[in-house]
Every structure is written in structure tokens, then in C-alpha cells.
Enzyme design. Structure first.
Site, PDB file in Angstrom:
ATOM      1  N   HIS A  76      32.211  20.348 -15.018  1.00 22.55           N
ATOM      2  CA  HIS A  76      30.418  20.580 -15.336  1.00 22.55           C
ATOM      3  C   HIS A  76      30.127  22.035 -15.882  1.00 22.55           C
ATOM      4  O   HIS A  76      29.600  22.227 -16.694  1.00 22.55           O
ATOM      5  CB  HIS A  76      29.888  20.464 -13.933  1.00 22.55           C
ATOM      6  CG  HIS A  76      28.459  20.584 -13.848  1.00 22.55           C
ATOM      7  ND1 HIS A  76      27.607  20.540 -12.749  1.00 22.55           N
ATOM      8  CD2 HIS A  76      27.566  20.457 -15.019  1.00 22.55           C
ATOM      9  CE1 HIS A  76      26.545  20.590 -13.060  1.00 22.55           C
ATOM     10  NE2 HIS A  76      26.353  20.649 -14.299  1.00 22.55           N
ATOM     11  N   GLU A  79      31.242  22.099 -19.361  1.00 17.45           N
ATOM     12  CA  GLU A  79      30.221  21.151 -20.319  1.00 17.45           C
ATOM     13  C   GLU A  79      29.152  22.193 -20.652  1.00 17.45           C
ATOM     14  O   GLU A  79      28.619  22.215 -21.667  1.00 17.45           O
ATOM     15  CB  GLU A  79      29.833  20.122 -19.317  1.00 17.45           C
ATOM     16  CG  GLU A  79      28.502  19.324 -20.023  1.00 17.45           C
ATOM     17  CD  GLU A  79      27.480  19.054 -19.063  1.00 17.45           C
ATOM     18  OE1 GLU A  79      26.645  19.680 -19.531  1.00 17.45           O
ATOM     19  OE2 GLU A  79      27.624  18.484 -17.849  1.00 17.45           O
ATOM     20  N   HIS A  80      28.773  22.878 -19.529  1.00 17.56           N
ATOM     21  CA  HIS A  80      27.688  23.736 -19.917  1.00 17.56           C
ATOM     22  C   HIS A  80      28.228  25.130 -20.767  1.00 17.56           C
ATOM     23  O   HIS A  80      27.309  25.353 -21.709  1.00 17.56           O
ATOM     24  CB  HIS A  80      27.174  24.623 -18.766  1.00 17.56           C
ATOM     25  CG  HIS A  80      26.075  23.870 -17.896  1.00 17.56           C
ATOM     26  ND1 HIS A  80      24.854  24.222 -17.490  1.00 17.56           N
ATOM     27  CD2 HIS A  80      26.182  22.593 -17.325  1.00 17.56           C
ATOM     28  CE1 HIS A  80      24.037  23.530 -16.621  1.00 17.56           C
ATOM     29  NE2 HIS A  80      25.378  22.351 -16.571  1.00 17.56           N
ATOM     30  N   GLU A 154      26.783  30.696 -16.633  1.00 18.49           N
ATOM     31  CA  GLU A 154      26.655  29.301 -16.604  1.00 18.49           C
ATOM     32  C   GLU A 154      27.318  28.703 -15.258  1.00 18.49           C
ATOM     33  O   GLU A 154      26.927  27.770 -14.738  1.00 18.49           O
ATOM     34  CB  GLU A 154      27.168  28.586 -17.522  1.00 18.49           C
ATOM     35  CG  GLU A 154      26.625  28.712 -19.231  1.00 18.49           C
ATOM     36  CD  GLU A 154      25.147  28.317 -19.144  1.00 18.49           C
ATOM     37  OE1 GLU A 154      24.866  27.266 -18.443  1.00 18.49           O
ATOM     38  OE2 GLU A 154      24.678  29.051 -19.762  1.00 18.49           O
ATOM     39  N   GLU A 176      21.976  24.697  -9.892  1.00 20.54           N
ATOM     40  CA  GLU A 176      21.886  23.336 -10.147  1.00 20.54           C
ATOM     41  C   GLU A 176      22.365  22.454  -9.114  1.00 20.54           C
ATOM     42  O   GLU A 176      21.667  21.561  -8.510  1.00 20.54           O
ATOM     43  CB  GLU A 176      22.457  22.975 -11.517  1.00 20.54           C
ATOM     44  CG  GLU A 176      22.244  21.495 -11.862  1.00 20.54           C
ATOM     45  CD  GLU A 176      23.023  20.939 -13.213  1.00 20.54           C
ATOM     46  OE1 GLU A 176      23.332  21.738 -13.783  1.00 20.54           O
ATOM     47  OE2 GLU A 176      23.197  19.699 -13.424  1.00 20.54           O
TER      48      GLU A 176
END
Ligand SMILES: [Zn+2]
Length: 1009
Positions: A76, A79-80, A154, A176
Site C-alpha cells: 500500500h 502504491e502511494h 507516504e 489512512e
């Protein structure tokens, strides 16, 4: 049922390119498409090129298999990070630059438990290839591998500004995921998945567990990229009307520098080797909250590939069990009264192995055991009894309608194809089987026709005799939120204690270094590397949909509109009734009225028969509320109730020869709905209460926005009563009244029906091709004849005429607490007064503000998952919002500095051009035919003409730097006299009040519900 509108596809010879070999050239007859599978010889990259000459919405995607070994969230975070600059495009965030100045209508990235997917879509060919170029370079050569600051920003980092301050964790993904782990539904889903898959990659969280994220090192992060982000491990997808040779050429330019490597990324099956297990866990609730438990029963369904027919049949079984409120298992669970709402989501089949989850939320402790027993015994008895033929017919028709209609709404069709194929392709199965259905459907129909007990057998096999089962109970814990905060504080304190003075100095330095890097502008040189569109790439003409006014009604008669659009033989019908005749007291009942019209049955059909008839004969029927303000061209609305549109809508779709049946159902529902169905009403009120309460936690920003609006306008007031925090707070009282004094509620519902369902002021909106429209109009006339007309004396509009601004919520700052670890911070107010002209340039500027200042300060520096600005040209109101925000006061301060930031920013011609292109992209985003027809109706109702739209577009195109300074000056009034709503944790709200100096600015703190 109608047959496929496409004939068999005539296969063309595949385009050849020396760098690729053709693996397969095949037709997907279901959709009239041709797909060519290639293998890139040098790297082994797999490519699917779909020829879709009639679809200009081109789609590209590169997907990598990325099975994680731990819950640090490395897939994840990567990905960012991949979207934060690359070798060829060395800017901080090309992703944001693309959002600013592209005509894209889809630009995103997704992390799955086992793969990471980077898709883009655009209708403009030049734009499309720009996006492809940036995405491929990003994936293959991200800056994040050479600059550790990207992982810090990130992913996670320790933050410290002064030696005496406490250490804190910051990072976009860290916050998040804190938000995700605050939501009881996601907590439950994640725990269940881990428990069902103890032995393979699905047993860890690819998104990242906030407790594990801070153990991710830069070395592991780089290693993950080296291992999996290689062409040999990639699957590349192209779709649309562009040149198929160009696809291969462009891709090869990116791939040819690589050679093939062995990548061990195959996802292995979790064996079905467990015996039933039971897990207990907790979730955070506010002190004094009703103790509500969740209980779900969950199965791992298969440990080897499923044949296509079996997969399709399992999908139908899922809707037979849980698909609608009248589905068998759903109904048993709801009627058991053991809990407030069915949960679990049923079948999940997009990973290698399918799972099934079902249970109840809102369960009293004493009932928890009963829920598990009920799920198990019900499945056993359904396996014996089977389903009614009418239920099977409805489920089969609903499935077939959905497959053939293939209505992806505003979502690119090509992307749906890609995701459908990926569910096979990623596991080395034939990708095209992921979207084909004809053969399996026919075979399943034949089995059913032959009387085979298909679904009973499936239940026996997958549930009754399947022991790989986990029961999860989630218990409320009043102390959990405080414990989590305390645990994090003490963990950070321990870390700080273990650090030497030098190490602490280093963290302070690193914090400053990161902030400086985040604040630094990209060089002009770096910016110039990004491919750009020019003004010549945009269409100066505004987009129009066909509309025919068959009959122009007024407040005493009906209006009929048609839209001649290609819909493959389907009629989309929207019928709206003005609801301003209801009593203001009854506004709070609108949501119940709207759903009970559909869910209560009618005088001739009970609730189950009604749902089945809709399922068996149509593509679906639903009711909804539509409201908007009317404004003349480019002028802020008066905001007076008379300039407001209020409609109760019934909407449906059917094939041409079922239109009469559909309209008959409309009539039955509108005139004969069983509004006296107390049992169903109580069930729905329970469901909606718990659903609303959980969504305040996961979507606090939208509740905060609704609250803000209720301080400024009539429509905002209606929104707050029907869907805002007021409705959440009233949900318990409404439920009590329904249970104890049903007759009072029923009388009000009947009164509403009489006030709403009448021809006066109604609208009929039809979307289909010419032939279907012509055949349907006489049927519509018959339908209209059956509806009542209210006498002129009875068309008073009490909802509007009794309005007084004294009903507005006062514009005081408010804080609403919920059990959460993150905040949603909203501030706004009017910046244009009613009657003032507004230019299309405002859309360019609020977009600019969202993607520049708000993105940089609230997300990048502040560490919130999102920060954006919204301006409504019809209400003249401007709103700042943050999403899953670790800060509160800091964010409010940032909002107040926005006007100065705009005034001080050097806004170049290129900034403006990018903003204009992005705003035009928003105006032109692709819509499905039914959406076109609906939006054309909304334009008509709002009194907006083609000239108005062209004028708005011209103003967008003509945006100048002066418009920015003018807007910034207006924005200053939000700083000085706007108002604040925050949804967040109690401790954060109380902390903010300590920092807010002025008494009047302090937040009035209360529990959200
Ligand atoms: Zn994310």
C-alpha cells in the site's frame, strides 16, 4: 429477456510487432469486442490489447502481483510512493500534476491483498498516451527508491520539532489506516480475512496495520519494489479506439531495457483444513454507548479453481440468500430481531479463493450465541427446502439483465473489463473467461430447467458440510480508544527515552528536512518534463444531450421529457413528484417514506412478491429524493424556498416489451404501497440507525458538511433533517415511536403520500432510442391517467411557505465526538450573496486550491489522508474539508491562511491553463446513457439553457490571474466570519479548545449521537 445486441465478432488479424509474440487472438462476443493476448519476448510481460472501436474512453492499466509477507503495509505504501516522481519525471508529485491538468476521467491506484493496480482513462488520445508514459515510468523507476523522504511522507516517520516535545508518528498511509482501523466494519472484515487464511498471503494486511507500519524499513521497502515491480511480474492492459500498434510501440520503449527474471509471486491456495473456530475481539465505542455486539459466521469456500458455471451459480445463490431484503437468509435474520442489521456482505470472489460472510450487527450480549446458531440452522433448512421458483426466476433475471446491460455508470467500461479479466488473469487462468458469461449462463439455465437442485447442492457443499469456518464476535469497548492513544503515547515515550541526545537531534533535523522538501517548489526544469496538453486540445463547445419536451407542464399538470439515446433496447424511466406539499413536521419521515414505498409491499403484492416481480420483470426499480437549488445563468440563487427543487423520484429500467409491466409496478407502488407495514418499517429504522451511526465514523466530513449547510439555507436544513447529524440523533426517537405508537407514524405517512403523489407539478423523464420511446409514450399516457390530480385549492406548499430562517442552525463552531483516532475538519460560509454573478472561472480556482494549497498543507505536510475545497456556484458557499486528519487546530489555521497563500502565489499562465484543462475534464466526464438522460432532466428543471452552459464554459476557458485575486479576497470572509464543524475524537476536540484563544471561536462539544 433480450438477447445480446452484438452479433458474433468478426476477428481481425492481430497487429504484429517484433518485440511481442501473439499468445491468443479471441472474440468476446458478449460485448462485441476482440482481445489479443501478447507476450513481450524480452521480459515476459503479459499484455492484453482490447479493440473497442466504438468506445473513445481509452483505458490503460499495469498490474503487478504483490503478495505481502507481513502487515507493514508495504504494498500500500509503495502504491502511494510510486506516484511521487520518477526517473523521467523528477517532480514531487506527477500524480497531482496529472490531476491538475489532464482530461483524464480515471486516474488512481488500488492495493489488493495480492496485487497492485495502476489504471488510467481518457477520451483524448494525446492525453491518454501522456498518462500511460507517466504511469509506466512511475511504476518501473520511482523516485521513492532513491529518496527515503518519500517513504517517510507516504508511509510513516517520527516527528519532532523541539527536544522537549513528545515524539509523534506521521505519514499519509499511517493515518489512512488509523481511520480504517477505527471503523468497526473494516476491523471486522480485516480480522475475518486474517482468520480464514492462516497459511497464505491473505493472512496479513496488505493495507497495513497501524501497529505494524512503523516497523517497515527503507531497505524492506526497496526490496519489495525490486522483487515485484518488474515487467516479468506485470500484466498490462489496453482498451479503446486508439491505434493498437501504437500501444505495443509505446510499451516496448518502456520495457526493452529490462530482461526477464524469475519472480516468485504466485498466490498459493489456503487449504480447507480448519475446524470451526471462534474469535472474539473488541471495537471502540464512546462511553455510555449502548453495548452492541457484532457476530458473523464466515466460510472459506474453495481451495481449488471453480468452473465458470459454478462461480456464476454461487453468485446467484448469494443473491437468493442475501441480495434483497426479501432474500431468504436476509429475511430470517432480520425478522429474528436478534440484531439491528444484517452484515458480513455475503460472497466475496475477487481473490484467488471465495469467501462468504454473514451475521448481524447491533446484537445484545445475551443474543450473540443465538445468531450463530440461527445462521447455521437456517442454511441447513434452506438446503433441505430449497428456494421458491419465483425467487430463482427473479435472481436469474436480475443477473442476466446486469450482465447484458453492462452499465458501468460514469466508470470507464474498459476499466470494468480489466478488473473482470484480472480476477482470472492474475491467477494464470484464461483472462477472457473473467468477462465471458454466455456459455455458463446457458448451462446454468439448462440445469435449472431440468429441475436440478443446483442451489441446495451448493449450500450443502459450501456451508453445511464445510468445516473451514470462523465465527467472529466483536464486542464494544469503552476504553479501547483511550487505550490505543495511551499505548501509542507510551510506545513513543519509550522510544524517546531510549534515544541519545544525538539521536533526538537527528529526528529534529530529519523532521525539518522533510518539511523543507515538502515545501520546496519543483524546479521549472523538472516541471517541464511532464507532458502537457494545450488549449488546442480542448473542445471549446459545451456538451449537449438530446432532449425533447413532449409536454410542458406547470404547477398544475405534468411535464414529459424524452432523450433519444442508444440504450440497447432498454427504457430508463424517471418519474418525479414535487414534495413541497408535505407538512414541515414530516420532513424527518422522508427517508422512511421513500424506502417503505419500495419495501413494504402493496395492497395486492406482499413485500416479498413485489421484490420478486421487480426482479423477474425489470432491470430494477428504486425510489429516491432529489433536491437542488435553481439559479439563473451564472447568478447565485436567491436561496429562497421558491427557488428550490424538491422531488420524490421513482426510477426504473426495463427492456422494451416489459415497459408496460414496469409502469404497472410504478402505479401499484405509488398508489397502493403498504405504508402500514409496521414490521418492515421498524426493521428499516433499526438498520438505518446503526448504518448512520457507523457512517459518521467513516465519513465524518460529509456529516460535517451537511451540518454546515444547515446554518445557511432552506435546502441545507432539509438535508440535515433527512440525512445529517440531526437525523442520526433523531433515529432512536423515531424508532421508539414506530414501536410504541405506530398509528401516529402511519397516519403521517399516509398524509405524506396524499400530499406527494399527484400529477400536479410532476415530471416524467424517459431515455431510450427513438423506437423504444415511440412505443413507450402511449403506455406512459395510460400510466398518467391512473394518477390523481389534486384540486387547485390543495396544491399549497406548506413545506416552502412556512419556512423561516429562524429554523436555521446558528453559525456557531461545533465539535461532534465519535470513537475514532482521526478528525474531519470543516470550515465554510457564503462568499457570494444571492443575486451576485458567478463566473465559470471559480471552478478553475477552487480546483486549483484543492490540488495545490490544500493538498500541500493538509495532506502532504499535515499528514491527513485528504484535504480539499468545494465551492457551489448556485449557493455561493465555499467549504474547506479534511478527511482522516491527525490534526485539528493546525488544519483550521491552514484554512485561514489560504487566501493569503493564493494572493502570494505566483500564478503562471501555465498554472491557469492546467487548471482550465482539468476543469473542462470535469465538465466533460463520460456518462452512461441513463446518466445523460437524468442529467439533462436536472438541467431542464434547474432552468439551465444550452447558452448558459456555453457561457459557463467560455468563462472557464477565459480564466485570468485577476479571477484568482478576486476569489482570494472573497475567501477572506470565510476566515473572518465562516463557521466550523469538526467530527473527531473527544480528546482532539478538547485539545483544540485549549489552543483556541478567542472564547467565541471555541468549539461547542457534544457527542455526535
Ligand atoms: Zn491509500
Amino acid at each position: 429477456m433480450y438477447s445480446s445486441t452484438h452479433g458474433r465478432v468478426k476477428l481481425q488479424k492481430p497487429v504484429l510487432h517484433p518485440a511481442y509474440e501473439v499468445v491468443e487472438n479471441a472474440a468476446v462476443d458478449e460485448y462485441g469486442l476482440q482481445a489479443i493476448l501478447y507476450k513481450h519476448k524480452k521480459t515476459g510481460a503479459q499484455v492484453i490489447s482490447v479493440l473497442a472501436p466504438e468506445d473513445n474512453n481509452k483505458v490503460f492499466g499495469i498490474t503487478l502481483r504483490t503478495p505481502p509477507k507481513d502487515s507493514t503495509g508495504v504494498p500500500h505504501i509503495l502504491e502511494h510512493s510510486v506516484l511521487c516522481g520518477s526517473r523521467k519525471f523528477p517532480v514531487k508529485e506527477p500524480f497531482v500534476d496529472l490531476l491538475k491538468g489532464s482530461l483524464q476521467n480515471f486516474l488512481n491506484a488500488f492495493t489488493y491483498p495480492d496485487r497492485t493496480c495502476y489504471p488510467v482513462a481518457s477520451t483524448n488520445t494525446k492525453d491518454f498516451y501522456n498518462l500511460v508514459d507517466v504511469y509506466l515510468d512511475a511504476v518501473l523507476h520511482p523516485r521513492a527508491l532513491v529518496d527515503p523522504l518519500v517513504l517517510q511522507q507516504e508511509g510513516w516517520h517520527l516527528e519532532l520539532e523541539k527536544p522537549e516535545d513528545p515524539l509523534t508518528y506521521k505519514g499519509v498511509v499511517y493515518n489512512e489506516m488509523k481511520g480504517v482501523y477505527s471503523s468497526p466494519d473494516s476491523l471486522l472484515g480485516r480480522t475475518t480475512q486474517r482468520a480464514l487464511f492462516p497459511d497464505n498471503t491473505y493472512g496479513v494486511d496488505s493495507g497495513g496495520d497501524p501497529l505494524a507500519i512503523p516497523t517497515l524499513t527503507f531497505a524492506d521497502f526497496k526490496d519489495f519494489h525490486r522483487k515485484f515491480y518488474h515487467p516479468s511480474n506485470s500484466r498490462v492492459f489496453f482498451y479503446g479506439d486508439d491505434d493498437p500498434l501504437k500501444r505495443l510501440v509505446v510499451l516496448d520503449e518502456h520495457l526493452s531495457e529490462f530482461s526477464s527474471i524469475d519472480v516468485d509471486s504466485k498466490v498459493v491456495y489456503q487449504k480447507k483444513n480448519k475446524t470451526p473456530e471462534r474469535i472474539e475481539m473488541t471495537y471502540p465505542v464512546s462511553a455510555g454507548a449502548e453495548p452492541k455486539h457484532f457476530l458473523t459466521v464466515n466460510w472459506l469456500m474453495n481451495d481449488e479453481p471453480l468452473p465458470a458455471k459454478e462461480m456464476l451459480a454461487i453468485g446467484v445463490l448469494d443473491s437468493l440468500l442475501l441480495g434483497t431484503s426479501s432474500a431468504k437468509l436476509h429475511k430470517i435474520l432480520t425478522e429474528s430481531q436478534l440484531g439491528e442489521s444484517v452484515t458480513g456482505g455475503g460472497l466475496s470472489d475477487e481473490l484467488l479463493q471465495a469467501t462468504f460472510s454473514v451475521g448481524l450487527k447491533g446484537v445484545k450480549a445475551a443474543n450473540v450465541e443465538k445468531v450463530e446458531a440461527l445462521v447455521l440452522s437456517s442454511l441447513k433448512s434452506i438446503a433441505e427446502e430449497g428456494f421458491d421458483q419465483t425467487a430463482i426466476d427473479a435472481a436469474m433475471n436480475t443477473l442476466e439483465f446486469r450482465l447484458r446491460e453492462f452499465n458501468t455508470g460514469g466508470y470507464p467500461k474498459g476499466l470494468s473489463f480489466m478488473l473482470g479479466m484480472m480476477s482470472h488473469w492474475i491467477y494464470d487462468k484464461n483472462a477472457l473467461d473473467g468477462v465471458r458469461f454466455e456459455e455458463a449462463l446457458n448451462s446454468l439455465k439448462a440445469d435449472l430447467k431440468a429441475g436440478k437442485p443446483v442451489f441446495q447442492d451448493l449450500i450443502k457443499h459450501y456451508f453445511v458440510s464445510n468445516e473451514h469456518r470462523v465465527t467472529v464476535e466483536m464486542k464494544p469497548d469503552e476504553h479501547m480508544e483511550a487505550n490505543q492513544i495511551a499505548e501509542e503515547e507510551s510506545r513513543l515515550a519509550n522510544i524517546k527515552n531510549s534515544l541519545s541526545v544525538d539521536e533526538i537531534e537527528k529526528i529534529i533535523k530529519d523532521t525539518a528536512l522533510l518539511k523543507a522538501a515538502q515545501a520546496r517548489e519543483d524546479s521549472l526544469e523538472a516541471k517541464a518534463t511532464l507532458p502537457r496538453l494545450g488549449v488546442e486540445d480542448i473542445d471549446p463547445a459545451s456538451r449537449e444531450w438530446p432532449i425533447t419536451i413532449v409536454r410542458k407542464g406547470g404547477s398544475h399538470s405534468e411535464t414529459i421529457l424524452t432523450h433519444d439515446l442508444q440504450t440497447a433496447g432498454i427504457l430508463y424511466a424517471d418519474v418525479g413528484f414535487d414534495f413541497s406539499g408535505i407538512d414541515p413536521q414530516d420532513v424527518e419521515l422522508l427517508p422512511l417514506f421513500t424506502s417503505l414505498m419500495m419495501e413494504g409491499g402493496t395492497s395486492t403484492l406482499d413485500e416479498v412478491s413485489l421484490q420478486r416481480k421487480i426482479g423477474a420483470e425489470t432491470g430494477g426499480i428504486g425510489t429516491t429524493i432529489y433536491s437542488d437549488v435553481m439559479a439563473s445563468a451564472g447568478v447565485v440563487s436567491s436561496l429562497a424556498p421558491d427557488d428550490t427543487l424538491l422531488y420524490f423520484m421513482i426510477r426504473g429500467k426495463s427492456v422494451a416489451d416489459k415497459v408496460e409491466v414496469m409502469l404497472g409496478l410504478f402505479e401499484d407502488i405509488l398508489l397502493n404501497a403498504n405504508l402500514n407495514n409496521k414490521k418492515r418499517a421498524v426493521e428499516m429504522l433499526k438498520e438505518s440507525k446503526i448504518r448512520k451511526e457507523t457512517s459518521v465514523i467513516s465519513s465524518g466530513h460529509s456529516f460535517a458538511g451537511t451540518r454546515l449547510a444547515s446554518r445557511y439555507s432552506f435546502l441545507g436544513h432539509i438535508g440535515e433533517i433527512t440525512g445529517g447529524l440531526t437525523s442520526v440523533r433523531n433515529a432512536g426517537r423515531l424508532l421508539d415511536t414506530a414501536e410504541t405508537d405506530w398509528d401516529a407514524i402511519y397516519a403521517r405517512l399516509k398524509r405524506m403520500q396524499a400530499a406527494i403523489i399527484k400529477k400536479n407539478g410532476m415530471i416524467v423523464n424517459l431515455t431510450a432510442d427513438k423506437l423504444v420511446l415511440e412505443a413507450s409514450l402511449p403506455l406512459v399516457e395510460n400510466f398518467l391517467n391512473a394518477l390523481p390530480v389534486a384540486s387547485l385549492a390543495k396544491v399549497a406548499k406548506p413545506l416552502k411557505s412556512s419556512w423561516s430562517t429562524s429554523k436555521l442552525n446558528p453559525p456557531v463552531n461545533e465539535g461532534f465526538f465519535v470513537p475514532t483516532q482521526v478528525n474531519y475538519v470543516v470550515k465554510g460560509g457564503p462568499i457570494y450573496q444571492p443575486g451576485e454573478p458567478v463566473s465559470g472561472a471559480t471552478s478553475v480556482i477552487s480546483r486549483y486550491l484543492s490540488l495545490n494549497y490544500m493538498w500541500d498543507t493538509v495532506r502532504v505536510i499535515g499528514g491527513a489522508y485528504g484535504g480539499f475545497a468545494r465551492f457551489s456556484e448556485t449557493t455561493g458557499r465555499f467549504v474547506y474539508m479534511s478527511y482522516r486528519d491527525p490534526n485539528l487546530k493546525v488544519t483550521l489555521d491552514a484554512y485561514d491562511k489560504a487566501p493569503t497563500a493564493i494572493l502570494e502565489a505566483e500564478i503562471t499562465g501555465d498554472d491557469i491553463l492546467q487548471g482550465v484543462i482539468g476543469a473542462i475534464g470535469d465538465l466533460d466526464s463520460p456518462l452512461s446513457p441513463d446518466q445523460k438522460g437524468y442529467s439533462s432532466m436536472m438541467q431542464y428543471l434547474a432552468g439551465e439553457s444550452a447558452e448558459d452552459r456555453q457561457q459557463w464554459r467560455n468563462q472557464v476557458l477565459g480564466t485570468t490571474a485577476h479571477d484568482f485575486t478576486d476569489f482570494a479576497k472573497r475567501l477572506d470572509s470565510v476566515r473572518s466570519s465562516g463557521s466550523v464543524v469538526v467530527v473527531g475524537s473527544k480528546s482532539a476536540l478538547e485539545g483544540a479548545n485549549k489552543e483556541i484563544k478567542e472564547e467565541i471561536a471555541k468549539l461547542n462539544i457534544t457527542a455526535a449521537y
